[in-house]
Design a protein around this motif. Sequence first.
Motif, PDB file in Angstrom:
ATOM      1  N   ASN A  93       0.820  -1.211   0.000  1.00  0.00           N
ATOM      2  CA  ASN A  93       0.000   0.000   0.000  1.00  0.00           C
ATOM      3  C   ASN A  93       0.856   1.264   0.000  1.00  0.00           C
ATOM      4  O   ASN A  93       0.524   2.255  -0.652  1.00  0.00           O
ATOM      5  N   LYS A  94       1.981   1.225   0.726  1.00  0.00           N
ATOM      6  CA  LYS A  94       2.877   2.380   0.764  1.00  0.00           C
ATOM      7  C   LYS A  94       3.458   2.651  -0.618  1.00  0.00           C
ATOM      8  O   LYS A  94       3.522   3.812  -1.069  1.00  0.00           O
ATOM      9  N   ALA A  95       3.889   1.588  -1.309  1.00  0.00           N
ATOM     10  CA  ALA A  95       4.438   1.758  -2.657  1.00  0.00           C
ATOM     11  C   ALA A  95       3.384   2.302  -3.619  1.00  0.00           C
ATOM     12  O   ALA A  95       3.672   3.155  -4.461  1.00  0.00           O
ATOM     13  N   LEU A  96       2.139   1.819  -3.480  1.00  0.00           N
ATOM     14  CA  LEU A  96       1.063   2.291  -4.346  1.00  0.00           C
ATOM     15  C   LEU A  96       0.722   3.752  -4.064  1.00  0.00           C
ATOM     16  O   LEU A  96       0.451   4.532  -4.986  1.00  0.00           O
ATOM     17  N   GLU A  97       0.712   4.122  -2.788  1.00  0.00           N
ATOM     18  CA  GLU A  97       0.388   5.505  -2.429  1.00  0.00           C
ATOM     19  C   GLU A  97       1.464   6.475  -2.893  1.00  0.00           C
ATOM     20  O   GLU A  97       1.163   7.539  -3.441  1.00  0.00           O
ATOM     21  N   GLU A  98       2.738   6.099  -2.680  1.00  0.00           N
ATOM     22  CA  GLU A  98       3.835   7.001  -3.020  1.00  0.00           C
ATOM     23  C   GLU A  98       4.341   6.791  -4.448  1.00  0.00           C
ATOM     24  O   GLU A  98       5.140   7.578  -4.949  1.00  0.00           O
ATOM     25  N   LYS A  99       3.893   5.699  -5.085  1.00  0.00           N
ATOM     26  CA  LYS A  99       4.222   5.392  -6.473  1.00  0.00           C
ATOM     27  C   LYS A  99       5.734   5.386  -6.707  1.00  0.00           C
ATOM     28  O   LYS A  99       6.254   6.021  -7.628  1.00  0.00           O
ATOM     29  N   GLN A 100       6.441   4.643  -5.883  1.00  0.00           N
ATOM     30  CA  GLN A 100       7.877   4.515  -6.011  1.00  0.00           C
ATOM     31  C   GLN A 100       8.358   3.263  -5.291  1.00  0.00           C
ATOM     32  O   GLN A 100       7.643   2.680  -4.476  1.00  0.00           O
ATOM     33  N   HIS A 101       9.593   2.864  -5.612  1.00  0.00           N
ATOM     34  CA  HIS A 101      10.215   1.732  -4.924  1.00  0.00           C
ATOM     35  C   HIS A 101      10.578   2.130  -3.498  1.00  0.00           C
ATOM     36  O   HIS A 101      10.837   3.295  -3.204  1.00  0.00           O
ATOM     37  N   HIS A 102      10.643   1.117  -2.622  1.00  0.00           N
ATOM     38  CA  HIS A 102      11.122   1.327  -1.257  1.00  0.00           C
ATOM     39  C   HIS A 102      12.088   0.216  -0.897  1.00  0.00           C
ATOM     40  O   HIS A 102      11.763  -0.965  -1.030  1.00  0.00           O
ATOM     41  N   PHE A 103      13.269   0.603  -0.448  1.00  0.00           N
ATOM     42  CA  PHE A 103      14.275  -0.351   0.004  1.00  0.00           C
ATOM     43  C   PHE A 103      14.467  -0.200   1.506  1.00  0.00           C
ATOM     44  O   PHE A 103      14.708   0.904   1.999  1.00  0.00           O
ATOM     45  N   ASN A 104      14.364  -1.298   2.226  1.00  0.00           N
ATOM     46  CA  ASN A 104      14.709  -1.345   3.641  1.00  0.00           C
ATOM     47  C   ASN A 104      15.860  -2.328   3.821  1.00  0.00           C
ATOM     48  O   ASN A 104      16.287  -2.976   2.859  1.00  0.00           O
ATOM     49  N   ASP A 105      16.354  -2.432   5.060  1.00  0.00           N
ATOM     50  CA  ASP A 105      17.481  -3.331   5.285  1.00  0.00           C
ATOM     51  C   ASP A 105      17.159  -4.775   4.909  1.00  0.00           C
ATOM     52  O   ASP A 105      18.011  -5.495   4.402  1.00  0.00           O
ATOM     53  N   PHE A 106      15.934  -5.217   5.173  1.00  0.00           N
ATOM     54  CA  PHE A 106      15.600  -6.625   4.995  1.00  0.00           C
ATOM     55  C   PHE A 106      14.407  -6.849   4.063  1.00  0.00           C
ATOM     56  O   PHE A 106      13.834  -7.923   4.041  1.00  0.00           O
ATOM     57  N   SER A 107      14.020  -5.831   3.285  1.00  0.00           N
ATOM     58  CA  SER A 107      12.936  -6.014   2.316  1.00  0.00           C
ATOM     59  C   SER A 107      13.032  -4.943   1.238  1.00  0.00           C
ATOM     60  O   SER A 107      13.680  -3.920   1.408  1.00  0.00           O
ATOM     61  N   VAL A 108      12.364  -5.243   0.127  1.00  0.00           N
ATOM     62  CA  VAL A 108      12.288  -4.286  -0.974  1.00  0.00           C
ATOM     63  C   VAL A 108      10.902  -4.384  -1.594  1.00  0.00           C
ATOM     64  O   VAL A 108      10.321  -5.474  -1.697  1.00  0.00           O
ATOM     65  N   THR A 109      10.349  -3.258  -1.952  1.00  0.00           N
ATOM     66  CA  THR A 109       9.071  -3.216  -2.650  1.00  0.00           C
ATOM     67  C   THR A 109       9.283  -2.458  -3.955  1.00  0.00           C
ATOM     68  O   THR A 109       9.639  -1.276  -3.943  1.00  0.00           O
ATOM     69  N   CYS A 110       9.110  -3.151  -5.085  1.00  0.00           N
ATOM     70  CA  CYS A 110       9.306  -2.543  -6.401  1.00  0.00           C
ATOM     71  C   CYS A 110       7.955  -2.162  -6.988  1.00  0.00           C
ATOM     72  O   CYS A 110       7.003  -2.946  -6.930  1.00  0.00           O
ATOM     73  N   TYR A 111       7.891  -0.986  -7.546  1.00  0.00           N
ATOM     74  CA  TYR A 111       6.631  -0.450  -8.054  1.00  0.00           C
ATOM     75  C   TYR A 111       6.755  -0.189  -9.552  1.00  0.00           C
ATOM     76  O   TYR A 111       7.724   0.421 -10.009  1.00  0.00           O
ATOM     77  N   TYR A 112       5.770  -0.669 -10.320  1.00  0.00           N
ATOM     78  CA  TYR A 112       5.733  -0.447 -11.766  1.00  0.00           C
ATOM     79  C   TYR A 112       4.377   0.152 -12.146  1.00  0.00           C
ATOM     80  O   TYR A 112       3.340  -0.310 -11.673  1.00  0.00           O
TER      81      TYR A 112
END
Length: 517
Positions: A250-269
Amino acid sequence: MATSLKFSSKPKPQATPNTLPPWQVLIVDDDAAVHQVTKLVMRGFEFSGRNIEFISAYNAEDAKQILQANPDIAMTLLDVVMESNDAGLQLTRWIREELGNLNIRIVLRTGQPGQAPEEKVIRDFDINDYKEKTELTHAKLVTVFYGGLRGYRDIIKLERARQALRRAISAISSVYDVQNLREFASAVLDQLNDLLNFNGDGLCASLSESYTASSNEGHLKILAATDAYSELHIDSNIDTLPSQVKAAINKALEEKQHHFNDFSVTCYYRSKVGSETVVYLSFDNKLESEGRELLEIFTANVAITYESLLLRDEIEETQKSTIYILGEAVEKRSKETGAHVKRVGEIAALLGRGLALPERYINDLLQAAPLHDIGKIGIPDDILNKPGKFEPEEWEIMKQHAFLGYELLASSDKRILQLAAVIAHQHHEKWDGSGYPQGLSGENIDMAGRISALADVVDALVSKRCYKESWPLADALDYVKSQRGIHFDPALIDVLFANLDKLDDIYQRYPDAPGAP
């Protein structure tokens, strides 16, 4: 081109530093005192947050065994004169040429410089330093260790960068080769796993959890998932995901961008037309800068593939819908059930898979077979819908639909319509040569014609027609089995009966045939 991708600039939370393995240094010398003094002088030495682990060998043969068993040795302090006057020189040549280890830093040490003059050794052998044993005071040893380990570290970084780039190119190429959006989702998960699953410098060594979700008309659905979440069903709603995954998506969809954390990644297209896809991955190990750089290279290139696939899917779905509409229009004109054309396509594809035909050809069969009777559009209504038996002259007119369909479709230069032309022309040919319009037999009938002939007859028998009632599926199967080697290719009959469960599934999905199970 795809919309440019943006990456979150928010700082990462600090993680507990990893305990790094020591640098391995091999001492090769036939004098035990040299080993003891070297270890004593260099006790407590650290470089780049890592201490030293010494390994000892007292002759060249022992050194060879140790080097073969320990490919990650960073540096060796190598005596020239041991069991022979040039044992160290020969070992150097063996390391570089036979073992093929170009990474290890080799420092030659000698107590007899006249035996191996420095200029000749440096010119003729691939070494990194040459020292007389009398020179190796604490200060000079420290300098040697800094130079050797720094060189090894940089070589390994370059090697890893080269391997990572190769993996990234391979991963991107694998995603480019997919044929549809669901394959794309699975390929992204697989290739990201391969891309990051290597040891060293704290990069992610294992990929434990991942999802791909796509936003379609406001509803997120699962396109692919790893084995860790095998209980999830494809096309499940996002509500079935764990809370931390939903929050990240939901965060990636709201901000419409990728998010990298130390132990996870969310890629947005996101495509030009607004379709959105999110890939979420969580890791056991910390994602370091090298892994992040690879992800950025990979995701930027994958975005282009994503845009192309969405366009391709839209074109293929439009094409498929158009073909079904045309096929169903002919069926309705002859007062037959519209789902017949879909079932013929599905049964044709089932037979193609049973023969292990190429997947692209199977997909073409799926779309082309529904046009098998398109030529009926040129048959008069009074013949097309006659409830009784045809008179001879009527039968001759009815048989013309095979050629009419071929003539209509063959004028196109499109691959699927060319295949549909063959199917329209040959789906009434018989294995023994008694069919029409050309009287072809055996393998002279195109494979698509043979497949479509069986698919058409099976479904025509269980479907109600103006001239007959529907048959029970069991009776239809008994009939086509009796025609093995007469009407139908024997191999296709075998494939059909080996896949009756899949045939049943087709009728469950398109259940408007009264005789269907």
